[in-house]
Each structure stands twice: as C-alpha cells, then as structure tokens.
Design a protein around this motif. Structure first.
Motif, short mmCIF file in Angstrom:
data_model
loop_
_atom_site.label_atom_id
_atom_site.label_comp_id
_atom_site.label_asym_id
_atom_site.label_seq_id
_atom_site.Cartn_x
_atom_site.Cartn_y
_atom_site.Cartn_z
N ARG A 1 0.52 -1.56 -0.12
CA ARG A 1 0.13 -0.60 0.35
C ARG A 1 1.09 1.39 0.44
O ARG A 1 0.85 2.34 -0.80
N LEU A 2 1.81 1.21 0.35
CA LEU A 2 2.41 2.56 0.84
C LEU A 2 3.19 2.90 -0.61
O LEU A 2 2.99 3.83 -0.82
N ALA B 1 -4.10 2.03 -1.71
CA ALA B 1 -4.66 1.38 -0.87
C ALA B 1 -5.89 0.55 -2.55
O ALA B 1 -5.98 0.48 -3.43
N SER C 1 12.09 6.08 6.91
CA SER C 1 12.23 8.02 6.12
C SER C 1 12.88 8.13 4.77
O SER C 1 12.67 9.11 3.44
N LEU D 1 13.09 6.18 2.28
CA LEU D 1 11.50 6.69 1.66
C LEU D 1 12.15 7.56 0.38
O LEU D 1 10.94 8.09 -0.01
N ASN E 1 -2.79 4.81 12.86
CA ASN E 1 -2.69 4.92 11.35
C ASN E 1 -1.95 7.00 11.77
O ASN E 1 -2.96 7.56 11.03
N PRO E 2 -1.14 7.05 11.74
CA PRO E 2 -0.90 8.41 12.09
C PRO E 2 0.25 8.74 11.45
O PRO E 2 -0.35 8.07 10.04
N THR E 3 0.04 9.65 11.28
CA THR E 3 1.24 10.90 10.86
C THR E 3 2.35 10.20 10.44
O THR E 3 2.42 10.13 11.28
N PRO E 4 2.79 9.64 9.42
CA PRO E 4 4.39 8.70 9.35
C PRO E 4 5.36 9.21 10.39
O PRO E 4 5.91 8.58 11.20
N SER E 5 5.50 10.46 9.73
CA SER E 5 6.92 10.62 10.94
C SER E 5 6.37 10.79 12.35
O SER E 5 7.35 11.23 13.33
N TRP F 1 4.56 0.64 7.21
CA TRP F 1 3.85 1.55 6.07
C TRP F 1 5.02 2.52 6.47
O TRP F 1 4.92 4.05 6.34
N GLY G 1 -4.21 11.92 13.27
CA GLY G 1 -4.55 10.26 12.12
C GLY G 1 -5.29 9.69 12.58
O GLY G 1 -6.07 10.76 13.55
N HIS G 2 -5.53 8.68 12.76
CA HIS G 2 -6.74 7.44 12.90
C HIS G 2 -6.41 5.81 13.64
O HIS G 2 -5.32 5.52 13.46
N GLU H 1 -12.52 5.91 14.24
CA GLU H 1 -12.57 7.41 14.72
C GLU H 1 -13.90 7.66 14.81
O GLU H 1 -14.32 8.03 13.67
N LEU I 1 -16.11 10.86 14.16
CA LEU I 1 -15.84 12.15 13.07
C LEU I 1 -16.33 13.45 13.62
O LEU I 1 -16.66 13.17 14.51
#
Lengths: 496, 405
Positions: B119-120, B124, B203, B206, B296-300, B322, B354-355, B373, B375
């Motif tokens: 998926r990365l 998706a 990071s 990628l 699923n956070p902000t990746p950083s 991911w 993220g969520h 999460e 809304l």
C-alpha cells in the motif's frame, strides 16, 4: 448547443443587492461586477460555450469562502467554482444567475513536508508549481495534465486530472491524500491528511473528480514522489495500427508498465513531423512512443526488452533515445500533435473516450467507415497504455453544415467507445460537454444514485448545476472540445 | 435469524426490497472472514452473498479483472499468478487475527479497503477499484465506474464503496485494476537500536529514488515469532525494506541502499514473501494479544505517538508497517481496561494526527467502544446523509461503522 438551467429571474432582479452583500464579505477588488471585467471569466477551455456570470467573487481566505457559500445558500444563488479555467469540458462555464467563485488568490504553498513526502498547498497553486517547488529536494508531483503550467491543483482535484504518466503513477485521485473543503452550508471539513486512509466513508475519494459540485476545495495535501533518476524513450514504427496495439499489449503482458506509451496514426504522425521535424518515420501506419523511467540499470534493461518485443511485432523501425535531448525530441512531435493538426485543418474537435485496448483495430476501422459517412477526416492520438483515445475530427466551420456533421460524428465515436466496453471520458471530465451523453453509459437508477451523493452535500442544487447530469433537454450537441479557426484555447499549453 | 442466500443480483434485489419494506436489518457476508471486523451490531437476518461467485472476465493485457463479488480471493490470486499478475495492494490475510476461517472474497476485500504492505507504494484497495454493480438499500440494482483503467465519467462511486463495510450497497460484481507481478523481490534487513532510529531510516530510504515497495520496523521481541526468524540476524530490532522489479534493477538498488545504510541481511524469494505476508497478517502480535489496535498516524509522528502511549506498549506488543504510517499494537485484556485504551490512544492521536481502529477485540468491547475514529460533527452529519440517501431504512449493515447509522 447544450442547454444550461434557466436563470432564476428573481435572482437576476436582485443582482445589485447580491453584489452589495458579497462586497461586504469580500471587500475591495474581490467582487467583480462590470461587464468588461467579467469577460475574463465567460468561458473556460471549452470556448464554444460562453456566458457572463452574475458576478465574479475572488475570496482570499477560507473564512470568506465559507461566508460566501452560506450567503449563497441562504439567498438561493448558484455558484460555479473556478481554478485557472483550463477545463476542456466546460466544468467552469458560468451561469447567468450564478456567481463565479474564482480561487486564484489561494496561491500559497503552505508546507513542504519531506519526512512524510507530501506538500500542503492552496488550491490556486499550479500543478507544475508544486513540482518546481520540491525539485530541489529530488521530489515531484506525479500527475501531469498537458495544461500543467497553467492548471491549478484545485481544478485537478475537481476534474481528477490525468496526464501521460497515469498508467504507472495514477491520476489525481491516487496522488491527493487530503483536502480541506467548504460545504454549501459553510462548514469547513478536512478529509484525509498526511496519514494513510481514514475513518468512515472515503469522502476524499468521492470529492476528487466531482467537478466542483460537492464542495469548494480550499487546501490540498499531495503525495510527492522521488524523481526517477533516468528516463529513455523509444520511437517505434509499425506497418499497421493493429501491430502497434499488439505490441503495447505484449509489453504489458511481459510485465512492463512504462512511464508513458503513446500511439499516433499516419495522419497525426505526418502532421506532427511537418510541424516539429522530430525525425518521425513517415512510411509507417502507426508510430509508438514508449518511455521507461527508473534507475539506469532498470531503464537500459527494459529498453532492450521493449526493442525485442517490438521486433517480434513487425516493427519496421525502432530508435531508443541515447540522450535527454533526443528523448525530448521524440516527445516534441507527440506533444505538438494537436496544434499540428490545427495547421492542416481550419477546425477540429478533440474527443476523449477510453476503450479496452484490444478493440482498437475495430474502433479505428469503424471510425474510418464513419469518415466516409460524414465526409470528414480524423487524426488519432492515443494514450495507448490505458486505452484513452483522442480522435481529432477535422472540419471547416465556415462550410455550411460541416460543424453539424463533425458534431454528429463525434457523438457516434463516443457511443462507439461505450458500445465496445469503454467510457465517455478518460481524463477531460463530463462537464457540460458530455453531459447529455451520460445516459448512453448509465441508466436512470445509476444516475440517481450518483445524484444521491450530490444531494448529501448540496440538497439545494446550487453548486455548479447544469454539469455532469443531463437536464431539461438531451439534444445532439455532444462531447467534444471545440476548436475554432485553428486556434486552441490556451495555445501556449502542450496538448497530449 | 433468517439466512438469505441469493444466487444473483436479481434475487438479491428482491430480498433487499422485501427487507426494506419490512424494515428487516441485514448483515452482509461473503466468505465470513471479516465478520468480526467493525462494530459488533447484530441484525435480524444474514444476507449471505457466497453464491454470487465466478470470474466474469479477465484480460491480462488490459490490466483489468471482473468478478462476482463473493469470488474467493484465493481463486482470483491463483488466476492472476498464472499470468504473472497480482493485486498490487497486496490484500493481507486477517483470518488468524480476526479468529475466522472463512475464505476472504474480492468484494469483502474492497468493502473493507483491505490493503497490505505494498500500500505504501502501490496505493490502497480503493486505488485499484474501477467499477461495480451493486444493490442499494432500496433493493435497486445500480452500477458505476467502468471496465477500463482510465475513466472519469461521473462521480467516483468506487471510492465511496471502498471502506463502506457494506453499509451503502451490497456489491454483486466488481472490476479491479491488476498489475504485473514483479520479476524479483528482495528484502533488506537492517539492524536498528530503537524505534526512533528505525523511523528515521525508513523515512530516509523512502525519500530516495530506489522505489522501496514496503518498509516495516520489527522490534526484537516480535521478530522471534516470524517463521523466517532463522534467516534473521540476532540483536536489536530490524527495519525491513523490500525492493521489487527486474533483476538488474533490484541488484542495482540493493547496492545503492546498502551503500547508504550499511550491510544488511537479505531475504529473497519465498522468505521475502513469507515475511511480508506475516506482516500483513499481523502475525508478530498473534498469540500474545487479545486486543489489537491499528494506528494510522502521520508517519513521521509514529515514534512520538508511541512515546505518548509509553505507559503500555513495550517492545513485545507493537510493530510498524507503511514506513511508520501503520502501527499495530497488541494489548492483553487485563491491561486494556473497560474501553480497550480507546480514550488514551485517541487522545495521543489528537496530538500527532491520524486515526485508530480497534481491530481485533471481543464482541462486547466492539459493541461498547467506537471501533473507528469518531468523526467531527459536520463530517459525521454528511456521512449520515449519504447513508440515508443510499439506504433510507438503514437495513444494510446498520451501525457496523458508527453507532449513529
């Protein structure tokens, strides 16, 4: 001509009040009301359709957008959002009783986030502007519609814009990871973000490509990719279009997804060569350009493989670029194919259907039969990897009846695309242009279900009405890009 | 409980129409492998689509496949493999995680937007969904999209269906984009001291043009549970980076990454695919955790998130996929408390973006706790209106995503 919704006379009668109220929300030069100044907004890239809006509003903050939309809803005023106005399908065609909401003042790149490989930008930033801003970091934004020097990312979101590289890298929808939108109720909603996917319904996915009918985009987060270290192009000539199509199928079947794959027929090749002198072979029925990108080891390996596949598919000549200059030269003719056709015909219509690639020979055969029927010629350029056809119907608008014949011809081509299992539009959008052809692809239930989504966002039907869904009359004025007097809208832009 | 089992779209339409008239709520199921995914919200009847199967059309050179919705994924993947193609989003096998043995179906994979490690790079499930036929909550048969890879005709209803968990319509036939299977695959394993170092390495990797197709961080404790652990170097945790493509390209990019990040162990062929299948299946957390969260956070911000949550997850109970954009966390029921740590996790995510999804948990917990999460109000109201416009009586998988609808 396609009919737009009847103007609401009550709204027209209240024009002065509406303008005064809008000036209260967006002060200074943000509201344009004089006829002279409104001329700039009367059409987009579909220049056959022109209409002065009630007024043009150019907000500079999200809060202003929200207040304008709330006002419009409360006062039953229609809204047509607009980015750079490069739509080829009339997506930003104004309405006499509607305001034109120009997002041109939203020009800032808000953040370049290297660790997350994304950028947060305002919707009025140009597509190319994003890539230019991150080039120094070795990154770029992948979708590259031909109008990329002018078109804005907000417009790309509305139209789900494509480009030459979308088979490998996807359309806008696959490269936009977040948006902030303002709904007709003036609610500010963030969909997606820097994270992967999101909770609940994929409203971001539904919004991209919704042609400005669900909400007004005020911020966009795009995914950035590392720039491929190398790219090489091959220029391959075939004795027939079938052979070229078979070669494309064989390349894909061998497991290669090229960065770009384009076919031109003999007429388009000849016109492009006469114009650009790219060195295209003129003794072939079809010219295929294949671009491979990646690390040098991969590109060189794949160039050899594609050469070998081409030889097995009756290629009569095959050249691989050995320098960046040569690669760009191979592309130059293809990128100039539209204006090149414009040189040999007073007018032309550009169609935008997609077909299953295996039906290409049949579609071209039937199109050449139609050429006899209508007494008009067609030059074909073709995003071969994904089956997206751009037939250019040549006609002379000064000859009585020829325009009508060309339009009928175009309608037949799009119906043919649907008949063989394809679709009405691969990348230009439905807009006004193909609106009345929608029933050839979707029945009433299908269209109602799409409108069910629309209704959840805009139950008053005030956001960009008259686009995408057929209304009132379904006349024979069907999908095409109108070119008059050989003049392209935005002649400085490359056309693919 | 009534068990409906239509054989085609027409029968399905009739069943849903009748159910709508009676206000009979329906749980949609295909192979039944994801019955315990989402909120626990029992219904009056089951709508079993498992007879709506069969591959309708497959054109390898067109990169499209059309199948009836309940066609087993295994059948699809077998056929694709025979033509050296694949579903590029790499649908993971969640059966062990969710405690079910049913056969996953293509429709189910799409309805749940079920994407694996690739998926990365490849996008998706939603990015590969081209068209469908379905039956809405009124029992009407409708279609959207097309059978070609490039299409902008009308709204993108495929996106709306993906991840809707069957709450808007029951899919009957789907068309997906397929892609060539990479000629070769190689996974580089790089030892790292901790999560901070792992995230920084992923990071950086990628951001290179070396086309890393999957990036995961496996702390030491979870490594031991891998079936390929014999091939893994001992010591600290590992970052796994996968390279795919033609052999000369993979060799070149291996050299380039090793020049940048040091010598690594390598997994090739079956060992490589086994490792990524395990990561997709969340195998590193199985057997040790009763409750599994997907973050699923902000990746950083992945490490920052873990630090905020530092009280609970020790090395034994999490790993990242991911490139940090997906963290799987396992909890024992005793440490999870009455809300399965939902409030702590969501408070932490509020700081990082993220969520979070309560992925695997006992039915009671998935009935009491918001699984997905929550809304913001305007977003929730919009979603509720969409649900109402597709399924006015609320009979399709009601309350499966949110308790409000």
């Amino acid at each position: 001509m396609i009919r737009m919704p009847e103007p609401d006379q009550q709204v027209l009668a209240r024009r002065d009040d509406i303008i005064a109220a809008l000036r209260h929300i967006v002060p200074g030069e943000g509201v344009i009301a004089s006829e002279n100044e409104l001329r700039a907004f009367e059409c987009d890239g579909l220049t056959a359709y022109r209409q002065l809006p009630l007024a043009a509003v150019l907000p500079s903050t999200t809060a202003q957008v929200a207040e304008v939309l709330r006002y419009c809803k409360a006062n039953n005023v229609r809204i047509v959002p607009r980015g750079a106005g490069t739509s080829l399908s009339g997506g930003a065609l104004p309405l006499a009783d509607g305001i034109l909401l120009g997002m041109g003042k939203f020009k800032q790149i808000l953040e370049i986030d290297l660790p997350n490989r994304c950028a947060v930008v305002q919707p009025g930033v140009t597509n190319l502007g994003i890539s230019q801003a991150v080039r120094g970091q070795g990154l770029y934004y992948a979708p590259d519609p031909s109008s990329q020097i002018a078109c804005t990312i907000g417009g790309n979101v509305a139209e789900n814009s494509g480009g030459v590289h979308c088979l490998k890298y996807g359309l806008t929808t696959n490269n936009v990871i977040g948006v902030e939108i303002v709904t007709l109720d003036g609610e500010i909603i963030r969909l997606g973000g820097k994270h992967f996917d999101g909770p609940g319904y994929d409203l971001l996915g539904a919004l991209v490509g919704s042609e400005g009918m669900l909400g007004v985009v005020t911020e966009v987060t795009v995914r950035l990719l590392p720039i491929p270290p190398t790219a090489r192009a091959l220029m391959i000539g075939f004795p027939s279009i079938e052979d070229a199509g078979d070669c494309v199928a064989a390349v894909i079947a061998s497991g290669i997804i090229p960065g770009g794959m384009e076919i031109m027929d003999k007429l388009a090749t000849q016109a492009a060569e006469d114009f650009i002198h790219a060195g295209y072979p003129l003794d072939v029925a079809a010219l295929l350009i294949v671009e491979l990108d990646g690390c040098a080891a991969e590109v060189d390996h794949l160039v050899t493989k594609v050469e070998s596949i081409a030889t097995q598919h009756q290629a009569v000549n095959c050249r691989a670029s050995t320098s960046e200059e040569e690669r760009l030269l191979f592309w130059a003719g293809r990128k100039a194919a539209f204006p090149a056709v414009g040189r040999i015909s007073p007018d032309y219509y550009c169609m935008d259907g997609t077909i299953p690639r295996k039906r290409i020979a049949e579609v071209l055969r039937r199109m050449s039969e139609m050429e006899q029927t209508y007494g008009l010629r067609v030059a074909n350029v073709f995003h071969a990897g994904d089956g997206n056809l751009h037939p250019l119907i040549m006609y002379d608008g000064n000859q009585p009846g020829e325009l009508q014949r060309a339009e009928d011809f175009g309608a037949d081509i799009l119906r043919l695309c649907v008949e063989v299992g394809g679709v009405l539009t691969g990348e230009h959008g439905v807009g006004v242009e193909k609106r009345d052809l929608m029933p050839s692809m979707f029945n009433e239930t299908d269209l109602n279900q799409q409108q069910a989504l629309k209704c959840a966002f805009d139950d008053a039907g005030l956001l960009n009405p008259g686009k995408v869904f057929p209304q009132l009359c379904r006349c024979a004025e069907l999908g095409r890009m109108h070119i008059h007097g050989g003049k392209l809208p935005f002649p400085e832009l490359e056309r693919f | 409980m009534t068990h409906h089992q239509p054989g085609d779209a027409a029968e399905l339409s009739a069943i849903v129409s009748t159910a709508a008239a009676a206000g009979e709520t329906l749980s949609i199921t295909g192979g039944g492998s994801k019955r315990r995914l989402g909120r626990h919200a029992p219904t009056a009847s089951t709508l079993d689509l498992s007879r709506i199967t069969g591959i309708v059309d497959y054109e390898p050179a067109e990169l499209v496949l059309t199948a009836r919705a309940a066609t087993p994924l295994a059948e699809i993947e077998g056929l694709l493999a025979s033509q050296r193609q694949m579903l590029a989003f790499e649908p993971p096998d969640w059966r062990a995680l969710l405690g079910h043995t049913g056969a996953p179906t293509l429709g189910g994979v799409l309805a749940c937007n079920q994407s694996g490690p690739r998926r990365l790079k490849a996008g998706a499930a939603r990015d590969h969904f081209l068209g469908f036929s379905a039956v809405n909550g009124r029992g009407e048969i409708w279609k959207a999209g097309g059978r070609v890879v490039k299409n902008v005709t009308g709204y993108d209803m495929c996106k709306l269906q993906t991840g809707a968990f069957g709450t808007l319509s029951a899919l009957t036939e789907v068309t997906v984009k397929v892609m060539p299977r990479p000629e070769t695959a190689r996974t580089l394993l790089l030892p790292v001291t901790d999560a901070t170092a792992a995230l920084a390495l992923m990071s950086t990797a990628l951001n290179t043009p070396h086309e890393v197709s999957a990036a995961a961080y496996l702390p030491t404790a979870v490594l031991a549970r891998s079936r390929v652990s014999g091939a893994l170097p001992a010591g600290n945790g590992l970052v796994a980076l996968r390279l795919e493509g033609p052999a000369p390209s993979v060799a070149h990019r291996t050299d380039a990454l090793e020049a940048a990040f040091g010598t690594s162990a390598r997994l090739i062929d079956v060992d490589s695919s086994t490792l990524w299948a395990e990561i997709g299946a969340v195998r590193p957390l199985l057997d040790s955790a009763e409750i599994v969260w997907r973050l699923n956070p902000t990746p950083s911000k992945a490490v920052q998130l873990l630090h905020i949550l530092a009280a609970q997850p020790c090395d034994a109970s999490f790993f990242m996929d991911w490139g940090g954009g997906q963290i799987w966390i396992g909890l024992e029921a005793a440490q999870a408390g009455p809300d399965a740590k939902a409030s702590a996790i969501r408070a932490a995510l509020a700081q990082t973006g993220g969520h979070a999804t309560l992925f695997a948990a006992p039915d009671e917990l998935r009935a009491q706790t918001e699984v997905f999460e929550p809304l913001p109000p305007a977003h929730a109201a919009l979603s509720q209106r969409i649900k109402r416009n597709f399924d006015p009586l609320g009979i399709l998988n009601p309350r499966r995503i949110y308790k409000e609808f």
